[in-house]
Design a protein around this motif. Structure first.
Motif, short mmCIF file in Angstrom:
data_model
loop_
_atom_site.label_atom_id
_atom_site.label_comp_id
_atom_site.label_asym_id
_atom_site.label_seq_id
_atom_site.Cartn_x
_atom_site.Cartn_y
_atom_site.Cartn_z
N ARG A 177 -17.47 -2.33 -0.46
CA ARG A 177 -18.15 -1.03 -0.58
C ARG A 177 -17.91 -0.50 -1.98
NH1 ARG A 177 -14.29 3.43 2.57
NH2 ARG A 177 -12.51 3.20 1.19
N HIS A 188 -13.12 -2.90 1.76
CA HIS A 188 -12.70 -1.92 2.76
C HIS A 188 -12.27 -2.69 4.00
CE1 HIS A 188 -13.62 1.70 5.51
NE2 HIS A 188 -12.48 1.92 4.87
N ASP A 192 -14.21 3.81 8.91
CA ASP A 192 -13.82 5.22 8.82
C ASP A 192 -14.62 6.07 9.81
OD1 ASP A 192 -12.12 4.55 6.77
OD2 ASP A 192 -13.54 5.11 5.17
N HIS A 269 -8.99 6.24 9.34
CA HIS A 269 -9.25 4.86 8.90
C HIS A 269 -8.64 3.95 9.97
CE1 HIS A 269 -9.44 1.28 6.24
NE2 HIS A 269 -8.35 0.95 6.91
ZN LIG Z 1 -11.07 3.54 5.35
#
Ligand SMILES: [Zn+2]
Length: 292
Positions: A177, A188, A192, A269
């Protein structure tokens, strides 16, 4: 009119050590007597041979039926044996010698095919059945049960479902990302869920709390070891409700959503690791998990 010259016959019946018995009879009675004396033993002999033959073919038929039954039993034993071997392989037990007798091998002792009597086949079967049964109950069945239990435990250890019950969307997916803090791209290693500060966060499988601490990047975060190679990470929490070493169950509250650590705003996260590698958590969000 012509008359027969022979009107009487004398029949001598020999007797050991004595003079013969003499019977004087007319012709026809004599012929009748001799006929009866000769025909009766012949008839008895004929009848005996006939019934012996009948008995023999009945016995042969019986023997053939018995032979067929014995063959069927042996085939069933072979079938059972190969099924037990199959289970054994699946349960990871090392190879064993077959408990079923090898009837084909026994039939051709010394390289020449020998017909085994059905009684002998049945005797072989009688010893094979207890062997098979004890192998199955003593070794294979417990191993299969253990394998199934392990499989069930592995399935239970697999993270499943969402780490937030609140209806939050996913803002950032797993993989490359653009860097939210600057230029370029970054990997990543989770997903999220942005949401209100204080939203309850829950475990996705039972396990042991491996970490419940603060770190610059993840802020307050919890790592849970679920066993069987599975770990989950819950990061940027505002508060933590568990400590290192705690045992947790599935869906247990472990903290609340926050924005601690390297975070641009309140969000959770969530990462899933399998054998140390980050994998896409989206694959674990549905309640009907796909295969690993
Ligand atoms: Zn994250």
């Amino acid at each position: 009119m012509r008359r027969s010259t022979l009107k009487e016959c004398t029949v001598l019946i020999a007797q050991t050590g004595r003079s013969p018995l003499t019977l004087s009879l007319r012709v026809w009675p004599t012929i009748a007597l001799v006929s009866v004396l000769v025909a009766t033993p012949l008839a008895i002999l004929g009848f005996t041979i006939y019934s012996l033959n009948e008995k023999n073919s009945a016995l042969e038929q019986q023997n053939e039926n018995l032979s067929e039954s014995a063959d069927e039993v042996m085939q069933e034993i072979d079938q059972l044996d190969s099924e037990i071997q199959d289970l054994q392989e699946r349960a990871g037990i090392p190879d064993r010698a077959s408990a079923a007798p090898d009837a084909d091998r026994d039939r051709s002792r010394g390289g020449v095919a020998v017909q085994i009597e059905p009684e002998e086949l049945l005797a072989i079967a009688k010893t094979a059945i207890p062997n098979l049964a004890s192998q199955f109950h003593g070794e294979v069945k417990p191993a299969v049960a253990e394998t199934l239990e392990e499989e069930a435990a592995r399935v239970a250890a697999r993270p499943e479902g969402r780490p937030v019950k609140a209806d939050l969307r996913i803002s950032s997916r797993f993989g490359l990302r653009s860097n939210p803090f600057g230029r370029g791209y970054e990997m990543h290693d989770g997903i999220d869920f942005p949401g209100p500060q204080g939203t309850p966060i829950n475990t996705t499988a039972p396990g042991t709390v491996e970490k419940a601490e603060y770190q610059r990047g993840y802020g307050y975060h919890v790592v849970i070891d679920h066993g069987y190679g599975y770990r989950t990470l819950y990061a940027h929490l505002s508060e933590m409700a568990v400590k290192q070493g705690d045992t947790v169950v599935a869906d247990q509250a472990i903290g609340t959503l926050g924005s601690t650590g390297r975070s641009t705003g309140p969000h959770l996260h969530y990462s899933v690791y399998w054998n140390g590698e980050a994998v896409d958590p989206v694959r674990y969000l549905s309640s009907s998990p796909s295969k690993d």
